[in-house]
Design an enzyme around this catalytic site. Structure first.
Site, PDB file in Angstrom:
ATOM      1  N   GLN A   1      49.201 -44.741  10.531  1.00  0.00           N
ATOM      2  CA  GLN A   1      48.098 -45.568  10.076  1.00  0.00           C
ATOM      3  C   GLN A   1      48.587 -46.576   9.052  1.00  0.00           C
ATOM      4  O   GLN A   1      49.461 -46.281   8.242  1.00  0.00           O
ATOM      5  CB  GLN A   1      46.994 -44.695   9.459  1.00  0.00           C
ATOM      6  CG  GLN A   1      45.772 -45.477   9.017  1.00  0.00           C
ATOM      7  CD  GLN A   1      44.615 -44.568   8.657  1.00  0.00           C
ATOM      8  OE1 GLN A   1      44.643 -43.381   8.945  1.00  0.00           O
ATOM      9  NE2 GLN A   1      43.604 -45.126   8.036  1.00  0.00           N
ATOM     10  N   GLY A   2      48.011 -47.783   9.078  1.00  0.00           N
ATOM     11  CA  GLY A   2      48.304 -48.810   8.088  1.00  0.00           C
ATOM     12  C   GLY A   2      47.124 -49.737   7.977  1.00  0.00           C
ATOM     13  O   GLY A   2      46.081 -49.524   8.601  1.00  0.00           O
TER      14      GLY A   2
ATOM     15  N   TYR B   1      57.278  -5.604  11.840  1.00  0.00           N
ATOM     16  CA  TYR B   1      56.884  -6.766  11.054  1.00  0.00           C
ATOM     17  C   TYR B   1      55.651  -7.462  11.605  1.00  0.00           C
ATOM     18  O   TYR B   1      55.175  -8.417  11.008  1.00  0.00           O
ATOM     19  CB  TYR B   1      58.026  -7.793  11.020  1.00  0.00           C
ATOM     20  CG  TYR B   1      59.355  -7.198  10.661  1.00  0.00           C
ATOM     21  CD1 TYR B   1      59.650  -6.878   9.342  1.00  0.00           C
ATOM     22  CD2 TYR B   1      60.323  -6.948  11.631  1.00  0.00           C
ATOM     23  CE1 TYR B   1      60.875  -6.334   8.996  1.00  0.00           C
ATOM     24  CE2 TYR B   1      61.549  -6.402  11.297  1.00  0.00           C
ATOM     25  CZ  TYR B   1      61.822  -6.098   9.977  1.00  0.00           C
ATOM     26  OH  TYR B   1      63.035  -5.556   9.638  1.00  0.00           O
TER      27      TYR B   1
ATOM     28  N   LEU C   1      48.627 -40.441  14.707  1.00  0.00           N
ATOM     29  CA  LEU C   1      50.087 -40.375  14.581  1.00  0.00           C
ATOM     30  C   LEU C   1      50.603 -41.277  13.470  1.00  0.00           C
ATOM     31  O   LEU C   1      51.662 -41.023  12.895  1.00  0.00           O
ATOM     32  CB  LEU C   1      50.754 -40.764  15.905  1.00  0.00           C
ATOM     33  CG  LEU C   1      50.452 -39.877  17.104  1.00  0.00           C
ATOM     34  CD1 LEU C   1      51.093 -40.454  18.362  1.00  0.00           C
ATOM     35  CD2 LEU C   1      50.940 -38.458  16.863  1.00  0.00           C
TER      36      LEU C   1
ATOM     37  N   GLY D   1      54.755  -3.595  15.988  1.00  0.00           N
ATOM     38  CA  GLY D   1      56.156  -3.548  15.590  1.00  0.00           C
ATOM     39  C   GLY D   1      56.291  -3.382  14.090  1.00  0.00           C
ATOM     40  O   GLY D   1      55.300  -3.204  13.377  1.00  0.00           O
TER      41      GLY D   1
ATOM     42  N   GLY E   1      50.499  -4.355  21.204  1.00  0.00           N
ATOM     43  CA  GLY E   1      51.706  -3.678  20.744  1.00  0.00           C
ATOM     44  C   GLY E   1      51.851  -3.819  19.240  1.00  0.00           C
ATOM     45  O   GLY E   1      51.339  -4.759  18.638  1.00  0.00           O
TER      46      GLY E   1
ATOM     47  N   GLY F   1      45.696 -51.085  11.292  1.00  0.00           N
ATOM     48  CA  GLY F   1      45.042 -50.218  12.260  1.00  0.00           C
ATOM     49  C   GLY F   1      45.714 -48.864  12.325  1.00  0.00           C
ATOM     50  O   GLY F   1      46.294 -48.400  11.353  1.00  0.00           O
TER      51      GLY F   1
ATOM     52  N   ASP G   1      67.639  -8.535  20.795  1.00  0.00           N
ATOM     53  CA  ASP G   1      66.692  -7.422  20.883  1.00  0.00           C
ATOM     54  C   ASP G   1      66.151  -7.335  22.304  1.00  0.00           C
ATOM     55  O   ASP G   1      64.955  -7.195  22.529  1.00  0.00           O
ATOM     56  CB  ASP G   1      65.550  -7.626  19.882  1.00  0.00           C
ATOM     57  CG  ASP G   1      64.717  -6.358  19.694  1.00  0.00           C
ATOM     58  OD1 ASP G   1      65.266  -5.246  19.914  1.00  0.00           O
ATOM     59  OD2 ASP G   1      63.537  -6.469  19.319  1.00  0.00           O
TER      60      ASP G   1
ATOM     61  N   ASP H   1      65.505 -55.246  15.007  1.00  0.00           N
ATOM     62  CA  ASP H   1      65.077 -54.206  14.057  1.00  0.00           C
ATOM     63  C   ASP H   1      65.644 -52.854  14.455  1.00  0.00           C
ATOM     64  O   ASP H   1      64.947 -51.849  14.480  1.00  0.00           O
ATOM     65  CB  ASP H   1      63.548 -54.141  13.980  1.00  0.00           C
ATOM     66  CG  ASP H   1      63.062 -53.444  12.707  1.00  0.00           C
ATOM     67  OD1 ASP H   1      63.829 -53.411  11.719  1.00  0.00           O
ATOM     68  OD2 ASP H   1      61.936 -52.928  12.700  1.00  0.00           O
TER      69      ASP H   1
ATOM     70  N   LYS I   1      50.603 -12.969  18.372  1.00  0.00           N
ATOM     71  CA  LYS I   1      51.525 -12.169  17.578  1.00  0.00           C
ATOM     72  C   LYS I   1      51.265 -12.502  16.117  1.00  0.00           C
ATOM     73  O   LYS I   1      51.433 -13.652  15.691  1.00  0.00           O
ATOM     74  CB  LYS I   1      52.971 -12.480  17.956  1.00  0.00           C
ATOM     75  CG  LYS I   1      54.001 -11.633  17.224  1.00  0.00           C
ATOM     76  CD  LYS I   1      55.414 -11.979  17.687  1.00  0.00           C
ATOM     77  CE  LYS I   1      56.451 -11.115  16.989  1.00  0.00           C
ATOM     78  NZ  LYS I   1      57.837 -11.466  17.424  1.00  0.00           N
TER      79      LYS I   1
END
Length: 733
Positions: free
Chosen positions: A67-68, A426, A65, A424, A422, A71, A532, A184, A444
């Site tokens: 990093q520096g 698009y 998530l 469609g 199915g 650590g 829809d 902060d 999909k």
């Protein structure tokens, strides 16, 4: 000699200060001693009864998530113990790379988090150490940070800002009650949970008051948010947090900072003068609160008196806040973040989340390093369990996919594609199998050259947690196609199942309508229209036929209500600032959703469709019947159906959208409210293929009419551009 410092920020979770090499070690040491900092860091053991002591082997690394040089911060899953399956954020600090001041901050953060238990403050669950590292196991908050919301996604009003400020005030008051100065406060350190409530994080700069006057003297924080007394280093109290609170309020209301010069020196000078040009578009109450917070003398600042936070709570700006309900999280947040699976990290920087999560053992800093962090271990008193979900593989390109998978893994690496479900205009929907687990899903596959799937993905992420909306499990992008992995609908189409059912009654029809209308009311109340809602997009999750297993699917034409600049709008913003024609269009689309439900209800009760006799009817014939608003409510099944059913059908199919029932009105109709008294006699129906053909012909005719223009989200805002040089760009959907 003045100690020079450089700020390094790891977004959303941790801020530390890296010290540049000073020419005078003695001056550095004296500065540390002045601030009451000692080399020996003694942290008492804290293991609550009934829970085992934790160690790194108990946590599965899922993603990086942040990093520096100090650590990393990982997304982890607990694999043993009573909280097995729970997701956490694991902050791992290398002892060898932590300078003395950073070691103090690590100790301070652990101490503060272990002591604090508040609904709006991030919770520490475990703390432990190995020979080379320190570990903090914290809440994993999936909603991202408030800065992302301010800059990229949502239009806020004063009423919305009031909500966040009120939750923040309660959190600060709790810290102040423990003798802690936060120091902060800024949007990046305010995280959102999946419901949209805040939690403040990053206690590396927080400090317990050190002298008899309860003052601290160190120079720390983000310069634009610093109070004058912090800037001039004459000592500061908890009142400094209320100045920062005012800066945050000003920024949220105006999109700009109140004191910002062309460089650091000029910014500091502006803060020390504390002269502010008040924007006149703000309410009198907002202006009054800002003036009370921006007092150069901290003793005169609102919140600094003997009553503390009560002074702020009593201010007219907060007159509409019920503070008890707020604390219990009974007030609905103005904005719900788009979050999918518990392990999704859509709101974290792809620079970090794309990396392979590895935690090296770490080099011990010295022979006696372990003693510097004596008693670091901690176990929380209560561990809340969440259902464990399978870890899904990874992939590239679309911003959302960047967050999930990085750049090198493709859909077929993790899934095996099976038969079509199915097809469609698009997209095509296929069954697929997850190779690692053999779990079955539907995928999909959307052609990006024909349709931008961003809106559909964001809606599914934000609202797919509703029990009757299909759940998005994963997203892939190979450049040409986007792959949406969703739960597999084993029960098939709603109408198909009903028409093939041996016994189907008016009572059962009301149960089905209740479930779907309740789901549409939820979406409409969030500013989302489906557009829809034909029967083929309403499916059963399983073979039970139970209304609870109904899912609304295919959000390819769905829209979220947005402002002209493409940003989402909170309900409060919509009510007060949206142009009438925009609301009218939104109301029309919502009315179309209800009309589609009316078509479905009519067909369930009558056994045939209202406006088409069969698959061979022409679009012109069907549209003419729809326009006339004429359909049969007598003969056949209608002779045995209740008058209440006929009433709700006629009001849902009203030719005038403005006179049509809304979803919430459908739910309040006597036919729904008193459904347990309805007839359970079997209803007759036409041939299944004839009815389905007529339904398909109806929607084919409707879809030939021009679609409304589509509003797309903008990629950035003025606030994001203004602060773009200060932090990495945030991902938006």
């Amino acid at each position: 000699m003045e100690l020079s410092m450089k700020k390094f920020t790891v977004r959303r979770f941790f801020s530390v200060y890296l010290r540049k090499k000073s020419r005078s070690k003695s001056s550095s040491l004296s500065r540390l001693e002045e601030e009451g900092i000692v080399k020996e860091i003694d942290i008492s053991n804290h293991v609550k009864e009934g829970f085992e002591k934790a160690d790194p082997s108990q946590f599965e690394l899922l993603k990086v998530l942040g990093q520096g040089s100090y650590g990393k911060v990982f997304l982890v899953r607990k694999v043993t113990g009573s909280d097995a399956g729970q997701l956490y954020a694991m902050k791992v600090l290398k002892k060898a790379t932590l300078k003395v001041r950073d070691r103090v901050r690590s100790k301070m953060e652990r101490d503060i988090l272990a002591e604090v238990n508040h609904p709006f403050i991030v919770k520490l669950h475990y703390a432990f150490q190995t020979e080379g590292k320190l570990y903090l196991i914290l809440d994993f908050l999936r909603g991202g940070d408030l800065f992302t919301r301010l800059s990229k996604e949502v239009m806020f009003t004063e009423e919305d800002v009031k909500f966040y400020l009120a939750e923040l005030a309660l959190a600060l008051d709790h810290l102040h009650g423990l003798g802690i100065i936060y120091r902060d406060l800024k949007p990046e350190n305010i995280l959102l949970d999946e419901e949209g409530h805040i939690k403040i994080t990053d206690f590396g700069l927080s400090k317990e008051a050190t002298d008899h006057d309860k003052r601290a003297y160190s120079f720390c924080g983000t310069i634009e948010y610093m109070a004058p007394e912090v800037v001039n280093r004459r000592g500061h109290t908890q009142s400094a947090d209320w100045w920062s609170f005012g800066v945050l309020m000003f920024e949220m209301l105006t999109g700009s900072l109140p004191f910002q010069g062309k460089d650091r020196k000029e910014t500091m000078a502006l803060i020390l003068k504390a002269k502010l040009g008040m924007p006149q578009f703000l309410s009198a109450e907002a202006q009054s609160l800002l003036r009370a917070l921006f007092k150069r003398n901290p003793c005169n600042r609102l919140g600094a008196g003997v009553d503390g936070v009560e002074e702020i709570k009593r201010h007219p700006f907060f007159v509409t806040i019920d503070w008890n309900k707020l604390y219990r999280k009974e007030i609905k947040p103005p904005f719900k973040p788009a979050v999918g699976r518990p392990e999704d990290t859509f709101h974290f920087d792809p620079e970090f989340t794309a990396r392979t999560p590895t935690d090296s053992p770490g080099v011990p800093p010295s022979a006696n390093a372990h003693h510097l962090f004596r008693g670091f271990s901690f176990v929380a008193s209560s561990l809340v369990q969440e259902p464990s979900q399978q870890d899904v593989p990874k992939a590239p390109i679309h911003p959302i996919v960047q967050q999930l998978h990085g750049n090198n893994i493709h859909f077929t690496d993790g899934y095996e594609i099976k038969e079509d479900i199915g097809v469609g205009s698009y997209s095509v929907c296929k069954r697929c199998v997850h190779k690692a687990t053999d779990a079955e899903y539907a995928v999909k596959i959307i052609d990006k050259s024909k349709r931008d799937p961003s809106e559909e993905i964001e809606i599914l992420l934000r609202y797919g947690q509703h029990p009757n909306i299909i759940t998005l499990k994963d997203v892939y992008d190979d450049g040409k196609y986007v792959y949406l992995v969703m739960e597999l609908m084993r029960g098939g189409e709603l109408l198909d199942r009903i028409l093939r059912q041996r016994c189907f009654s008016e009572r059962e029809a009301s149960d089905v309508l209740y479930t779907i209308a309740r789901t549409m009311d939820y979406l409409h109340s969030q500013g989302v229209v489906h557009r829809d809602l034909k029967p083929s997009n309403i499916l059963y999750m399983d073979e039970s036929g139970n209304p609870e297993s109904i899912r609304i699917c295919d959000f390819g034409f769905a829209k979220q209500l947005r402002a002209e600049n493409g940003l989402l709008m909170t309900p409060c913003y919509t009510a007060n600032f949206v142009a009438p024609e925009v609301l009218k269009r939104q109301g029309y689309d919502a009315a179309c959703d209800v009309w589609s439900l009316g078509i479905l209800l009519y067909t369930m009760l009558a056994g045939f469709t209202p406006f088409a006799n069969g698959p061979d009817d022409t679009p012109e014939e069907i549209l003419a019947r729809i326009g006339s608003g004429k359909y049969a409510l007598s003969g056949g099944n209608w002779d045995s159906i209740s008058d209440a059913a006929k009433d709700v059908v006629s009001k849902m199919l009203h030719v005038d959208p403005q006179q049509r029932l809304t979803a919430v009105q459908v739910l309040k109709h006597p036919w729904i409210v008193n459904r347990e008294y309805l007839s359970q006699n079997q209803l007759s129906r036409q041939d299944v293929h004839l009815v389905k053909g007529a339904m398909a012909a109806t929607y084919f005719a409707l879809n030939r009419t021009p679609q409304a223009p589509r509003l797309e989200p903008v990629l950035s805002s003025s606030l994001a551009q203004r602060r773009g040089m200060k932090r990495l760009t945030s991902t938006r959907l």
